[in-house]
Enzyme design. Structure first.
Site, short mmCIF file in Angstrom:
data_model
loop_
_atom_site.label_atom_id
_atom_site.label_comp_id
_atom_site.label_asym_id
_atom_site.label_seq_id
_atom_site.Cartn_x
_atom_site.Cartn_y
_atom_site.Cartn_z
N CYS A 1 0.39 -1.33 -0.10
CA CYS A 1 -0.28 0.21 0.17
C CYS A 1 0.94 1.35 0.23
O CYS A 1 1.96 1.37 0.76
CB CYS A 1 -0.98 -0.43 0.92
SG CYS A 1 -2.07 -1.22 1.57
N ARG B 1 4.13 -0.39 -4.38
CA ARG B 1 3.64 -0.67 -3.27
C ARG B 1 2.77 -1.66 -3.01
O ARG B 1 1.63 -2.39 -2.47
CB ARG B 1 4.03 0.54 -2.67
CG ARG B 1 4.44 0.70 -1.89
CD ARG B 1 4.49 1.91 -1.19
NE ARG B 1 4.62 1.54 0.24
CZ ARG B 1 5.05 1.25 0.81
NH1 ARG B 1 7.32 2.10 0.72
NH2 ARG B 1 5.57 1.02 2.08
N TRP C 1 -2.68 -2.88 -1.32
CA TRP C 1 -2.49 -3.81 -1.82
C TRP C 1 -3.26 -4.46 -0.91
O TRP C 1 -3.42 -4.49 0.88
CB TRP C 1 -0.40 -4.21 -1.61
CG TRP C 1 -0.48 -5.66 -2.05
CD1 TRP C 1 0.19 -6.34 -2.71
CD2 TRP C 1 -1.21 -7.08 -0.86
NE1 TRP C 1 0.27 -7.65 -2.39
CE2 TRP C 1 -0.05 -8.10 -1.12
CE3 TRP C 1 -0.87 -7.02 0.53
CZ2 TRP C 1 0.33 -9.55 -0.82
CZ3 TRP C 1 -0.56 -8.00 0.85
CH2 TRP C 1 -0.19 -9.68 0.88
N ASN D 1 -1.91 2.54 5.66
CA ASN D 1 -0.90 1.01 4.96
C ASN D 1 -0.71 0.50 6.04
O ASN D 1 -0.13 1.15 6.73
CB ASN D 1 0.43 1.84 4.44
CG ASN D 1 1.06 0.81 4.00
OD1 ASN D 1 2.67 1.25 4.38
ND2 ASN D 1 1.48 -0.44 4.23
N GLY D 2 -1.12 -1.02 6.23
CA GLY D 2 -0.54 -1.50 7.36
C GLY D 2 -2.25 -2.26 7.93
O GLY D 2 -1.98 -3.01 7.39
N GLU E 1 17.68 -17.63 -6.68
CA GLU E 1 17.71 -16.22 -7.42
C GLU E 1 16.42 -16.06 -8.39
O GLU E 1 15.64 -15.86 -9.33
CB GLU E 1 18.72 -15.75 -7.48
CG GLU E 1 17.94 -13.98 -7.32
CD GLU E 1 16.66 -13.38 -6.72
OE1 GLU E 1 16.54 -13.72 -6.05
OE2 GLU E 1 16.80 -12.10 -7.55
N LYS F 1 13.06 -15.11 -9.65
CA LYS F 1 12.59 -14.32 -10.48
C LYS F 1 11.73 -14.83 -11.94
O LYS F 1 10.70 -13.97 -12.07
CB LYS F 1 13.80 -13.95 -11.31
CG LYS F 1 14.63 -12.38 -11.69
CD LYS F 1 14.58 -11.64 -9.99
CE LYS F 1 13.74 -11.07 -9.56
NZ LYS F 1 13.98 -10.74 -8.49
N GLU G 1 8.28 -15.24 -10.92
CA GLU G 1 7.34 -14.08 -9.97
C GLU G 1 6.69 -12.94 -10.81
O GLU G 1 5.83 -12.68 -10.75
CB GLU G 1 8.36 -13.16 -9.20
CG GLU G 1 9.29 -12.53 -8.60
CD GLU G 1 9.87 -11.67 -7.98
OE1 GLU G 1 9.31 -11.61 -7.27
OE2 GLU G 1 11.10 -11.25 -8.18
N HIS H 1 17.77 -36.33 -6.17
CA HIS H 1 16.81 -37.01 -4.99
C HIS H 1 15.22 -36.35 -5.40
O HIS H 1 14.81 -35.80 -3.81
CB HIS H 1 17.44 -36.32 -3.71
CG HIS H 1 19.49 -36.95 -3.52
ND1 HIS H 1 19.54 -38.15 -3.13
CD2 HIS H 1 20.33 -36.66 -3.87
CE1 HIS H 1 20.47 -38.95 -3.15
NE2 HIS H 1 21.36 -36.95 -3.52
N LYS I 1 6.17 -4.59 -3.36
CA LYS I 1 7.60 -4.61 -3.60
C LYS I 1 8.26 -4.48 -1.82
O LYS I 1 9.02 -5.21 -1.79
CB LYS I 1 8.14 -3.50 -4.44
CG LYS I 1 9.99 -3.31 -3.76
CD LYS I 1 10.39 -2.79 -5.39
CE LYS I 1 11.55 -3.07 -5.58
NZ LYS I 1 12.00 -4.08 -6.14
#
Ligand code: G6P
Length: 614
Positions: free
Chosen positions: A2, A27, A74, A100-101, A487, A491, A494, A510, A609
């Site tokens: 947010c 955000r 968000w 926001n929160g 990573e 990438k 996402e 395995h 983000k």
């Protein structure tokens, strides 16, 4: 998680608010809304989807108010609907709020307010706060500083995290903000004042900013501002120049922020490393660690805490620091560390790594470490961020704003700083000056090596095209290339929504080998030497089962015929910088893979983000 913006000034608020929201869209981008003070009421515009939807609604209604607040969401509490979109008005229409929160005790508070006959129109925790402020505002009728007092009273009843901006219909000259756990910054312009989650919202309009501390309230008026504590006492307001530029926060000629940030890496790495080598060129000199030399010499354990991509950089750091400094390193998910009763063994240093410096779990892990009396160091790109303020020492990444949700330049810079830390700690221990110089030189040559890979971006676009129909991909590497494989897989998944997994190359047998078929490509990261030969043997195991193989291989390492379908060459470099060099092709591969699927790489589905909730 947010983004909020507030504007009070002598221009039309909607332009400043929409520009601010566009910059804060990283955000969250589930829905967006704005409220304007119209003299004796608020006008409200709210839309689901991107900020652009809100912008086009506002172009039609064209509010001319000079006081307003806005939000890009968000979703946490409540689905993505117009009624759950911020701003939230109180039942009596007196208070408008963006948040926001998360207000953790919103349930009991809501029941108390409902008991007083207050009706709610959304499922959000935030609407509880606007009603609570309105309730106290009515109760405090006639008192001095009624609005600020009502805000303080309301916040004293809330548990959880918030960055808020609040307006009151009866107080046309006021914009109030408060923070606990979620960032909030005041922007001081010429005849205009802003409140925002992040200074990027007002870069270009404002030169100085005041970063609020947890527990502070900002009272903005047309003729000035004050910062007070939750107890109502004056707090010190330290203004500082904003370190971002308009170029930092705009896309320029690139197709996306992600592409821009990938291509910025040579310069970003140069900035990360600049001025940070000792005078004799054999060690690293990290200013933020000065004053802690005795503790750094004494330490016999390092615990890294971080989330997401930042955690992968720590995993590379584990290999690098153990190799260079011979200090045992552990890497924890910040969200696990904060609730774990991990033993306080020996002289432990806790290193928190966070691009934003605002990730809630990482901050809570630091707070937990400090409660246990451990020395904490932060590695962050967020100047003035909570992480920068709450650690005993720290190092700034200096890579400029990273706006693409998928982290790229921040990751390589974090790995470079882990290598620098390994070098500094190594030179305090057994690393010789000659070894130190080799590593310092390898780091200094890194920007050039990275640039040489970026120049061959077109080859990676073609490779991404070739494999772009795959729905399952494996990324494999050994040692420090294993976290790089993680990573690479992160990438890709996402931003492209294909399923990708990272594994240590030898672990293939395995389990993951069961996935191998002609539709499941494997991307191998190959190193030089004996281990590289073993990785190539793993590639052959995949080829023997008809699995397509793309190998990222240093110049000079021979790949036997038939061991790979495609080989992308990277410069042969010192092993300390190898993980960074191997990362670049994976970033470009993921980027093109997603673009070929026509996806918005900067705003991937469901992600944000900066994750400021648990
Ligand atoms: C989110 C972002 C990731 C990032 C992670 C940690 O998940 O989408 O890109 O790596 O948070 O963020 P931080 O700001 O702490 O590095």
């Amino acid at each position: 998680m947010c983004g909020i913006v507030g504007y009070l000034g002598n221009s039309v608020a909607q332009d400043a608010l929409i520009d601010g929201l566009r910059r804060l869209e990283y955000r969250g981008y589930d829905s967006a809304g704005a409220a304007f003070h119209d003299g004796n009421a608020f006008s409200l515009a709210r839309e689901t989807g991107r900020v652009e939807n809100l912008a086009s609604t506002l172009r039609e209604s064209n509010p001319t108010s000079t006081l307003g607040i806005a939000h890009t969401r968000w979703a946490t509490h409540g689905a993505v609907t117009v009624s759950n979109t911020h701003p939230h008005l109180s039942h009596d229409g007196k208070i408008a709020l963006v948040h926001n929160g998360v207000i953790e005790n919103y349930g009991p508070l809501k029941r108390i307010l409902e008991g007083k006959g207050i009706e709610f129109s959304s499922e959000t925790d935030s609407e509880v706060l606007s009603n609570l402020i309105a309730y106290h505002y009515a109760r405090l009728e006639g008192e001095e500083e009624q609005f600020a007092q009502a805000l303080r009273e309301a916040l004293s009843q809330c548990r959880g995290a918030y960055g808020i901006a609040v307006l009151c219909v009866d107080e046309p000259g006021f914009l109030l903000g408060a923070r606990r756990g979620s960032p909030l910054v005041v922007g001081l312009g010429d005849g205009e004042t802003f409140l925002a989650s992040d200074a990027s919202a007002f870069v270009g309009r404002v030169r100085d900013a005041v970063y609020l501390k947890d527990g502070e309230i900002a009272l903005l008026r047309e003729d000035g501002f004050r910062i007070i504590t939750m107890q109502g006492e004056d707090a010190q307001a330290v203004s500082q120049p904003i370190d971002q530029t308009v170029e930092d926060v705009e896309m320029g000629d690139f197709d996306s922020f992600m592409e821009k940030e990938i291509f910025e890496q040579p310069v970003a790495l140069e900035n990360t490393l600049r001025g940070r080598f000792g005078d004799d060129g054999t060690t690293a000199k990290l200013g933020g660690l000065e004053g802690h030399e005795d503790e750094l010499r004494r330490l016999n354990r390092i615990v890294f805490v971080a989330c997401g991509t930042a955690r992968h950089s720590c995993m590379v750091g584990e290999y690098l620091i153990e190799r260079l400094a011979r200090v045992p390193v552990e890497v924890e998910h910040a969200s696990e560390f904060r609730y774990r009763n991990s033993p306080k063994a020996g002289h432990t240093l806790v290193i928190a790594v966070s691009q934003s410096g605002e990730t809630l779990d990482t901050l809570e892990a630091v707070r937990e470490a400090r409660t246990k009396g451990l020395l904490t160091i932060g590695i962050t790109n967020g100047v003035g961020s909570s992480l920068a303020r709450e650690t005993d020492g720290g190092v700034y990444q200096r890579v400029g704003a990273e706006i693409g949700v998928a982290s790229t330049k921040a990751f390589t810079s974090q790995v470079a700083l882990c290598a620098m830390l390994g070098l500094a700690l190594g030179r305090m221990r057994e690393l010789s000056p000659i070894q130190g110089r080799e590593i310092a030189e390898a780091l200094q040559n890194l920007p050039e090596n990275v640039a040489s890979i970026l120049q061959r971006g077109e080859t990676l676009r073609e490779l991404a095209h070739k494999y772009s129909e795959a729905e399952h991909l494996l990324f494999l590497g050994r040692q420090d290339l294993y976290p790089v494989a993680l990573e690479g897989a992160l990438k890709l998944k996402e931003i492209s929504y294909a399923h990708a997994e990272g594994y240590p190359a030898a672990e293939l047998k395995h389990g993951p080998i069961a996935l191998i078929n002609p539709e499941c490509p494997s991307i191998f990261l190959v190193e030089e030497g004996e281990l590289g030969a073993k990785t190539i043997a793993n590639m052959q195991e995949v080829k023997a089962r008809s699995g397509p193989v793309l190998a990222i291989v240093p110049e000079g390492v021979e790949v036997p015929d038939g061991a790979a379908d495609d080989v992308f060459r990277v410069p042969a470099v010192h092993e300390v910088v190898r993980p960074i060099v191997a990362t670049i092709p994976l970033q470009l591969f993921a980027y093109h893979f997603a673009r070929i699927r026509s996806l918005d790489v900067d705003k991937p589905r469901n992600l944000a983000k900066s994750v400021t909730v648990e």
